[in-house]
Design a protein around this motif. Sequence first.
Motif, PDB file in Angstrom:
ATOM      1  N   GLY A  24      56.574  31.160  38.913  1.00 31.30           N
ATOM      2  CA  GLY A  24      56.761  32.542  38.494  1.00 31.30           C
ATOM      3  C   GLY A  24      57.042  32.623  37.018  1.00 31.30           C
ATOM      4  N   LYS A  25      57.160  33.868  36.523  1.00 29.83           N
ATOM      5  CA  LYS A  25      57.375  34.093  35.102  1.00 29.83           C
ATOM      6  C   LYS A  25      58.808  34.491  34.781  1.00 29.83           C
ATOM      7  CE  LYS A  25      54.468  33.774  32.651  1.00 29.83           C
ATOM      8  NZ  LYS A  25      53.925  32.570  31.994  1.00 29.83           N
ATOM      9  N   GLY A  26      59.629  34.768  35.779  1.00 35.45           N
ATOM     10  CA  GLY A  26      61.020  35.134  35.529  1.00 35.45           C
ATOM     11  C   GLY A  26      61.921  33.913  35.538  1.00 35.45           C
ATOM     12  N   GLY A  30      26.905  48.955  25.547  1.00 33.95           N
ATOM     13  CA  GLY A  30      27.826  48.797  26.653  1.00 33.95           C
ATOM     14  C   GLY A  30      29.207  48.337  26.237  1.00 33.95           C
ATOM     15  N   TYR A  31      30.093  48.257  27.241  1.00 34.35           N
ATOM     16  CA  TYR A  31      31.466  47.849  27.007  1.00 34.35           C
ATOM     17  C   TYR A  31      32.034  47.264  28.291  1.00 34.35           C
ATOM     18  CZ  TYR A  31      32.614  52.296  29.313  1.00 34.35           C
ATOM     19  OH  TYR A  31      32.710  53.322  30.208  1.00 34.35           O
ATOM     20  N   ILE A  32      33.214  46.688  28.172  1.00 27.70           N
ATOM     21  CA  ILE A  32      33.914  46.098  29.311  1.00 27.70           C
ATOM     22  C   ILE A  32      35.152  46.947  29.593  1.00 27.70           C
ATOM     23  CG2 ILE A  32      35.101  44.050  30.207  1.00 27.70           C
ATOM     24  CD1 ILE A  32      33.462  42.402  28.213  1.00 27.70           C
ATOM     25  N   LEU A  33      35.321  47.318  30.833  1.00 27.46           N
ATOM     26  CA  LEU A  33      36.480  48.090  31.254  1.00 27.46           C
ATOM     27  C   LEU A  33      37.356  47.206  32.144  1.00 27.46           C
ATOM     28  CD1 LEU A  33      38.069  50.725  31.489  1.00 27.46           C
ATOM     29  CD2 LEU A  33      36.600  51.358  33.422  1.00 27.46           C
ATOM     30  N   ILE A  34      38.620  47.065  31.768  1.00 27.62           N
ATOM     31  CA  ILE A  34      39.574  46.254  32.530  1.00 27.62           C
ATOM     32  C   ILE A  34      40.662  47.181  33.047  1.00 27.62           C
ATOM     33  CG2 ILE A  34      41.120  44.264  32.509  1.00 27.62           C
ATOM     34  CD1 ILE A  34      39.658  43.331  29.974  1.00 27.62           C
ATOM     35  N   GLU A  35      40.834  47.214  34.364  1.00 28.60           N
ATOM     36  CA  GLU A  35      41.840  48.066  34.981  1.00 28.60           C
ATOM     37  C   GLU A  35      42.916  47.182  35.602  1.00 28.60           C
ATOM     38  OE1 GLU A  35      39.881  50.602  37.711  1.00 28.60           O
ATOM     39  OE2 GLU A  35      39.184  51.983  36.175  1.00 28.60           O
ATOM     40  N   GLY A  36      44.159  47.334  35.147  1.00 28.76           N
ATOM     41  CA  GLY A  36      45.255  46.546  35.677  1.00 28.76           C
ATOM     42  C   GLY A  36      45.981  47.276  36.794  1.00 28.76           C
ATOM     43  N   HIS A  37      46.274  46.548  37.869  1.00 29.70           N
ATOM     44  CA  HIS A  37      46.954  47.114  39.036  1.00 29.70           C
ATOM     45  C   HIS A  37      48.101  46.198  39.445  1.00 29.70           C
ATOM     46  CE1 HIS A  37      43.631  50.027  39.797  1.00 29.70           C
ATOM     47  NE2 HIS A  37      42.894  49.050  39.277  1.00 29.70           N
ATOM     48  N   SER A  38      49.084  46.761  40.120  1.00 29.91           N
ATOM     49  CA  SER A  38      50.229  45.984  40.580  1.00 29.91           C
ATOM     50  C   SER A  38      50.599  46.399  41.999  1.00 29.91           C
ATOM     51  CB  SER A  38      51.433  46.177  39.650  1.00 29.91           C
ATOM     52  OG  SER A  38      51.898  47.512  39.706  1.00 29.91           O
ATOM     53  N   ASP A  39      51.453  45.584  42.609  1.00 31.65           N
ATOM     54  CA  ASP A  39      51.986  45.887  43.925  1.00 31.65           C
ATOM     55  C   ASP A  39      53.156  46.863  43.765  1.00 31.65           C
ATOM     56  OD1 ASP A  39      52.367  45.878  46.569  1.00 31.65           O
ATOM     57  OD2 ASP A  39      53.042  43.807  46.755  1.00 31.65           O
ATOM     58  N   LYS A  40      53.579  47.451  44.872  1.00 31.92           N
ATOM     59  CA  LYS A  40      54.705  48.384  44.828  1.00 31.92           C
ATOM     60  C   LYS A  40      56.046  47.676  44.755  1.00 31.92           C
ATOM     61  CE  LYS A  40      52.386  52.176  47.232  1.00 31.92           C
ATOM     62  NZ  LYS A  40      52.432  53.098  48.387  1.00 31.92           N
ATOM     63  N   ASP A  41      56.046  46.364  44.936  1.00 30.92           N
ATOM     64  CA  ASP A  41      57.278  45.605  44.860  1.00 30.92           C
ATOM     65  C   ASP A  41      57.870  45.710  43.454  1.00 30.92           C
ATOM     66  OD1 ASP A  41      58.829  42.930  44.307  1.00 30.92           O
ATOM     67  OD2 ASP A  41      58.766  43.173  46.484  1.00 30.92           O
ATOM     68  N   SER A  42      59.201  45.817  43.376  1.00 27.68           N
ATOM     69  CA  SER A  42      59.852  46.013  42.077  1.00 27.68           C
ATOM     70  C   SER A  42      59.607  44.862  41.118  1.00 27.68           C
ATOM     71  CB  SER A  42      61.365  46.196  42.274  1.00 27.68           C
ATOM     72  OG  SER A  42      61.924  45.065  42.910  1.00 27.68           O
ATOM     73  N   ALA A  43      59.435  43.635  41.657  1.00 27.62           N
ATOM     74  CA  ALA A  43      59.189  42.482  40.787  1.00 27.62           C
ATOM     75  C   ALA A  43      57.793  42.487  40.209  1.00 27.62           C
ATOM     76  CB  ALA A  43      59.427  41.186  41.570  1.00 27.62           C
ATOM     77  N   ASP A  44      56.928  43.383  40.693  1.00 33.54           N
ATOM     78  CA  ASP A  44      55.538  43.388  40.252  1.00 33.54           C
ATOM     79  C   ASP A  44      55.149  44.715  39.611  1.00 33.54           C
ATOM     80  OD1 ASP A  44      53.078  41.576  40.548  1.00 33.54           O
ATOM     81  OD2 ASP A  44      52.293  43.493  41.264  1.00 33.54           O
ATOM     82  N   ALA A  45      56.091  45.640  39.499  1.00 30.46           N
ATOM     83  CA  ALA A  45      55.740  47.008  39.143  1.00 30.46           C
ATOM     84  C   ALA A  45      55.341  47.168  37.680  1.00 30.46           C
ATOM     85  CB  ALA A  45      56.910  47.943  39.467  1.00 30.46           C
ATOM     86  N   TYR A  46      55.735  46.276  36.799  1.00 32.86           N
ATOM     87  CA  TYR A  46      55.494  46.469  35.369  1.00 32.86           C
ATOM     88  C   TYR A  46      54.490  45.468  34.801  1.00 32.86           C
ATOM     89  CZ  TYR A  46      59.752  49.192  35.956  1.00 32.86           C
ATOM     90  OH  TYR A  46      60.683  50.088  36.377  1.00 32.86           O
ATOM     91  N   THR A  47      53.674  44.892  35.649  1.00 36.13           N
ATOM     92  CA  THR A  47      52.753  43.857  35.185  1.00 36.13           C
ATOM     93  C   THR A  47      51.316  44.334  35.055  1.00 36.13           C
ATOM     94  OG1 THR A  47      52.514  43.112  37.470  1.00 36.13           O
ATOM     95  CG2 THR A  47      54.137  41.975  36.127  1.00 36.13           C
ATOM     96  N   ALA A  48      51.013  45.575  35.412  1.00 38.77           N
ATOM     97  CA  ALA A  48      49.629  46.043  35.355  1.00 38.77           C
ATOM     98  C   ALA A  48      49.085  45.984  33.930  1.00 38.77           C
ATOM     99  CB  ALA A  48      49.534  47.459  35.913  1.00 38.77           C
TER     100      ALA A  48
END
Length: 458
Positions: free
Chosen positions: A204-206, A373-391
């Motif tokens: 993990g990163k924490g 053209g271009y590249i579109l990157i969409e960041g998503h996270s889980d609803k878990d609090s440990a993952d909420a700010y990583t998108a």
Amino acid sequence: MPGFDLERLETNTGRGTLLVGNGELMVPGGLNVTLLGHYQHLPLVLNDGERDLGIVQNRATAMLSASYGLLPWLELSAQLPFVLWQRGEDPSAVGLAELAGQGLGTPVLQARLGVLSRMRRQPLDLAVDLGVGLPIGTGSALAGDPGPRVHARMVAGAVLGWVQPSFEAGVLFRPSVLLPSTNAPVRPGASSEIRLGASLATTGKGARAELGWRGTFAPDAVSMELLGGFRVPVLSGLEAFVLGGPGLGGAAGTPLFRVLTGLTFREEPPPRISFPWDARADQELQLTLANPERPLDQESVRPVPAWQLNALSRGEAGSAEASAPPRPNQIGPQEKIVLRGEVHFPQGSAEMPGVVPLLDQVVLRTLEQATEGYILIEGHSDKDSADAYTAVRRAQAIRRYLISQGIPATRVRTQAFGSDWPVSSHPATEQERQLNRRAEVLVITESTPPPTTQVAPP
């Protein structure tokens, strides 16, 4: 007192725990710097025939180490230790001169050679360490051998879920040491030692915990140390660590207990995830990532393609989506998606997980389009609090990698949605939650309008 290096603990430079490496090498151009200090209690006890004498009762040392990734299969490192302070009983009781309180330790130069790597789809990381200790330490401070010392060892590691076990085995060749003992005026120290080590660390990163064991086996002495502690991120790339534990054995340099603390700074460029010698396998994996097959029994896992936006934002797909905010990125009528895929991440992590051939295909497809053209990157996270700010961090990590491969920064766009647009709206298993921890990558280009024929009016 004969001049020799009393220190028996070898710390790891580069990737892995503080005591044992995990077989991974630094990425070419990557730098890892560690500054640590540690305290030892009773590392040297001798007997004058009547009682034990704590020749070195308390000792404080420091060490500066650095490792640098030179090639994908080669990492170079160096260690420079110092004796800051030491104190003990008067050694004249056994006919020895007084020790110096400070001094330079034995500098060590090492090369780490990669043998196996999980980045190359191999089951574990395996490396070989070859090092030499230079005979320039301060012998009067018990910090330097009279001649060079050489070590060789194998280091292996793997990842098993949320833990990472590591193992190492090697041999150390050093000059013989003569010390007074209870049985004779002097005894010859072993000129070669077998050294084993094992560690277990959380991923993990924490904040992460780690536990390490080291053992030294010589013909006339055996010693072991067990150290446990944790690491805590301080700033970007900077970690603080604290470890401590007991020592057991009669070998000189094995303390009753030891405490270590310090800081580690690591800076690495994104790895070049490319395997031109295995293009067919990369293409097959890319197609699998771009067109995942959903098992029939996972009806609760409902994919939400990145370009199906209008109906969802109007709430036509159901009440669950009606409350979600509309996505700002709309694929226009004159645009088309020529490549799509997903990169999945561990919980709370924004580090790219190993081999991602999809991104190499994105680079090739984008460069083929010249300036279109271009590249579109969409960041998503889980609803878990440990993952909420990583998108945001997930989208930025992929963006940095694409730019490092030659894609102009103006052609890479990022957008973060947090947990608002999950693949699985109500995940019941860890596999479903992992599908939500993702970054969607789309290569978008302008669609060529169909030719029109104008008919002259009659």
